[in-house]
Design a protein around this motif. Structure first.
Motif, PDB file in Angstrom:
ATOM      1  N   TYR A   6    -106.787  76.146 -27.127  1.00 25.72           N
ATOM      2  CA  TYR A   6    -105.557  75.736 -27.806  1.00 25.72           C
ATOM      3  C   TYR A   6    -104.518  76.853 -27.751  1.00 25.72           C
ATOM      4  O   TYR A   6    -103.337  76.621 -27.493  1.00 25.72           O
ATOM      5  N   ASP A   7    -104.962  78.081 -27.995  1.00 22.62           N
ATOM      6  CA  ASP A   7    -104.051  79.220 -27.924  1.00 22.62           C
ATOM      7  C   ASP A   7    -103.510  79.397 -26.507  1.00 22.62           C
ATOM      8  O   ASP A   7    -102.344  79.765 -26.316  1.00 22.62           O
ATOM      9  N   ALA A   8    -104.359  79.150 -25.509  1.00 22.33           N
ATOM     10  CA  ALA A   8    -103.916  79.288 -24.117  1.00 22.33           C
ATOM     11  C   ALA A   8    -102.855  78.240 -23.778  1.00 22.33           C
ATOM     12  O   ALA A   8    -101.894  78.531 -23.067  1.00 22.33           O
ATOM     13  N   LEU A   9    -103.009  77.023 -24.283  1.00 30.99           N
ATOM     14  CA  LEU A   9    -102.007  75.988 -24.052  1.00 30.99           C
ATOM     15  C   LEU A   9    -100.684  76.379 -24.695  1.00 30.99           C
ATOM     16  O   LEU A   9     -99.614  76.181 -24.125  1.00 30.99           O
ATOM     17  N   HIS A  10    -100.761  76.955 -25.895  1.00 35.54           N
ATOM     18  CA  HIS A  10     -99.550  77.444 -26.549  1.00 35.54           C
ATOM     19  C   HIS A  10     -98.911  78.561 -25.736  1.00 35.54           C
ATOM     20  O   HIS A  10     -97.682  78.699 -25.712  1.00 35.54           O
ATOM     21  N   ALA A  11     -99.735  79.368 -25.090  1.00 35.62           N
ATOM     22  CA  ALA A  11     -99.229  80.507 -24.327  1.00 35.62           C
ATOM     23  C   ALA A  11     -98.577  80.082 -23.012  1.00 35.62           C
ATOM     24  O   ALA A  11     -97.917  80.891 -22.367  1.00 35.62           O
ATOM     25  N   GLY A  12     -98.776  78.832 -22.623  1.00 34.01           N
ATOM     26  CA  GLY A  12     -98.118  78.356 -21.406  1.00 34.01           C
ATOM     27  C   GLY A  12     -99.035  77.806 -20.333  1.00 34.01           C
ATOM     28  O   GLY A  12     -98.564  77.452 -19.243  1.00 34.01           O
ATOM     29  N   ALA A  13    -100.339  77.715 -20.610  1.00 38.81           N
ATOM     30  CA  ALA A  13    -101.246  77.121 -19.622  1.00 38.81           C
ATOM     31  C   ALA A  13    -100.901  75.650 -19.427  1.00 38.81           C
ATOM     32  O   ALA A  13    -100.474  74.967 -20.357  1.00 38.81           O
ATOM     33  N   SER A  14    -101.091  75.158 -18.216  1.00 41.79           N
ATOM     34  CA  SER A  14    -100.748  73.777 -17.888  1.00 41.79           C
ATOM     35  C   SER A  14    -101.860  72.789 -18.203  1.00 41.79           C
ATOM     36  O   SER A  14    -101.660  71.581 -18.115  1.00 41.79           O
ATOM     37  N   GLY A  15    -103.030  73.289 -18.554  1.00 42.79           N
ATOM     38  CA  GLY A  15    -104.134  72.405 -18.879  1.00 42.79           C
ATOM     39  C   GLY A  15    -105.435  73.174 -18.913  1.00 42.79           C
ATOM     40  O   GLY A  15    -105.450  74.401 -18.762  1.00 42.79           O
ATOM     41  N   PHE A  16    -106.516  72.450 -19.145  1.00 37.05           N
ATOM     42  CA  PHE A  16    -107.809  73.133 -19.167  1.00 37.05           C
ATOM     43  C   PHE A  16    -108.892  72.251 -18.584  1.00 37.05           C
ATOM     44  O   PHE A  16    -108.783  71.026 -18.542  1.00 37.05           O
ATOM     45  N   LEU A  17    -109.935  72.925 -18.105  1.00 34.01           N
ATOM     46  CA  LEU A  17    -111.081  72.262 -17.499  1.00 34.01           C
ATOM     47  C   LEU A  17    -112.358  72.790 -18.136  1.00 34.01           C
ATOM     48  O   LEU A  17    -112.399  73.922 -18.619  1.00 34.01           O
ATOM     49  N   LEU A  18    -113.388  71.973 -18.110  1.00 30.67           N
ATOM     50  CA  LEU A  18    -114.696  72.404 -18.590  1.00 30.67           C
ATOM     51  C   LEU A  18    -115.524  72.916 -17.419  1.00 30.67           C
ATOM     52  O   LEU A  18    -115.482  72.337 -16.327  1.00 30.67           O
ATOM     53  N   LYS A  19    -116.267  73.973 -17.645  1.00 28.52           N
ATOM     54  CA  LYS A  19    -117.067  74.559 -16.572  1.00 28.52           C
ATOM     55  C   LYS A  19    -118.150  73.602 -16.078  1.00 28.52           C
ATOM     56  O   LYS A  19    -118.614  73.728 -14.945  1.00 28.52           O
ATOM     57  N   ARG A  20    -118.508  72.659 -16.916  1.00 24.20           N
ATOM     58  CA  ARG A  20    -119.534  71.698 -16.495  1.00 24.20           C
ATOM     59  C   ARG A  20    -118.947  70.523 -15.709  1.00 24.20           C
ATOM     60  O   ARG A  20    -119.686  69.615 -15.308  1.00 24.20           O
ATOM     61  N   ALA A  21    -117.636  70.516 -15.507  1.00 21.45           N
ATOM     62  CA  ALA A  21    -117.006  69.411 -14.777  1.00 21.45           C
ATOM     63  C   ALA A  21    -117.534  69.335 -13.355  1.00 21.45           C
ATOM     64  O   ALA A  21    -117.911  70.338 -12.752  1.00 21.45           O
TER      65      ALA A  21
END
Length: 218
Positions: free
Chosen positions: A94-109
């Motif tokens: 959540y903090d990374a998204l606030h910092a400007g990340a465009s999205g996130f992925l799970l390592k198990r994907a």
């Protein structure tokens, strides 16, 4: 068209090796470098100019959140950042998204999911899990009151587009849902970002969830 270039950042060598091997099987994606700590990211980005940084959020040195903020502060045109994590309810995400990340992925994907997500990010889309964003936003104290995000005067159609963005739809899907052209949707998205003061569509979606303006299924 040149392949989408990716810098892989993770303190675990096995994870980096796995991600490089995964992406090496895709003709339109290429790993241009690896970093083991967030402090290495800025100089490597300046040298290698990747399109996307695939960034672990939890690292023992400089974490991915700090590294993301540094990129956005120091570079006039920073690469897109996709954070990768083990747990989808990770507060660091959540903090990374606030910092400007465009999205996130799970390592198990699965491999195909990761490759598809990077392609989406490269085109300006976002990669989000709406239910997860809603839960993380709801857990934060001091959220804005319910209503439209902030005080930006979004039009009715812009609010429609923001709701669909928050549900995880791409620009193309939104265009089909609203029976408008893709260019019209892109114009609405640009207006939304400008009015909300958001760096990217992900930040706009986070604002929408924080305000209570949208909820999954709402």
């Amino acid at each position: 068209m040149s392949p989408v270039s990716v810098l892989v950042v993770d303190d675990d060598e096995l994870t980096r090796t796995g991600l490089r091997a995964l992406l090496s099987t895709e003709d339109d994606l290429t790993v241009v470098g690896e970093a083991a700590d967030g402090s290495q990211v800025l100089p490597m980005v300046v040298e290698l100019r990747p399109d996307i940084v695939l960034m672990d959020v939890r690292m023992p040195g400089m974490d991915g959140i700090t590294a993301t903020r540094l990129l956005r502060r120091e570079l006039p045109e920073p690469p897109k950042v996709v954070v990768i994590t083990t747990f989808e309810n990770d507060e660091y995400v959540y903090d990374a998204l606030h910092a400007g990340a465009s999205g996130f992925l799970l390592k198990r994907a699965r491999s195909a999911q990761i490759a598809h997500a990077l392609r989406l990010i490269a085109t300006g889309e976002s990669v989000l899990f709406p239910d997860t964003i809603r839960r993380l936003a709801a857990a934060r104290p001091g959220r804005p009151p319910n209503g439209s995000p902030g005080s930006a005067p979004l039009t009715g159609r812009e609010l429609d587009v923001l709701r669909l963005m928050a549900s995880g739809l791409s620009n193309l899907d939104i265009a089909g849902r609203l029976y408008v052209s893709l260019e019209t949707v892109k114009t609405h998205v640009g207006n939304i970002l400008a009015k909300l003061g958001a760096d990217n569509r992900t930040q706009a979606v986070v604002m929408a969830y924080e305000s209570g303006f949208v909820t999954p299924g709402g």
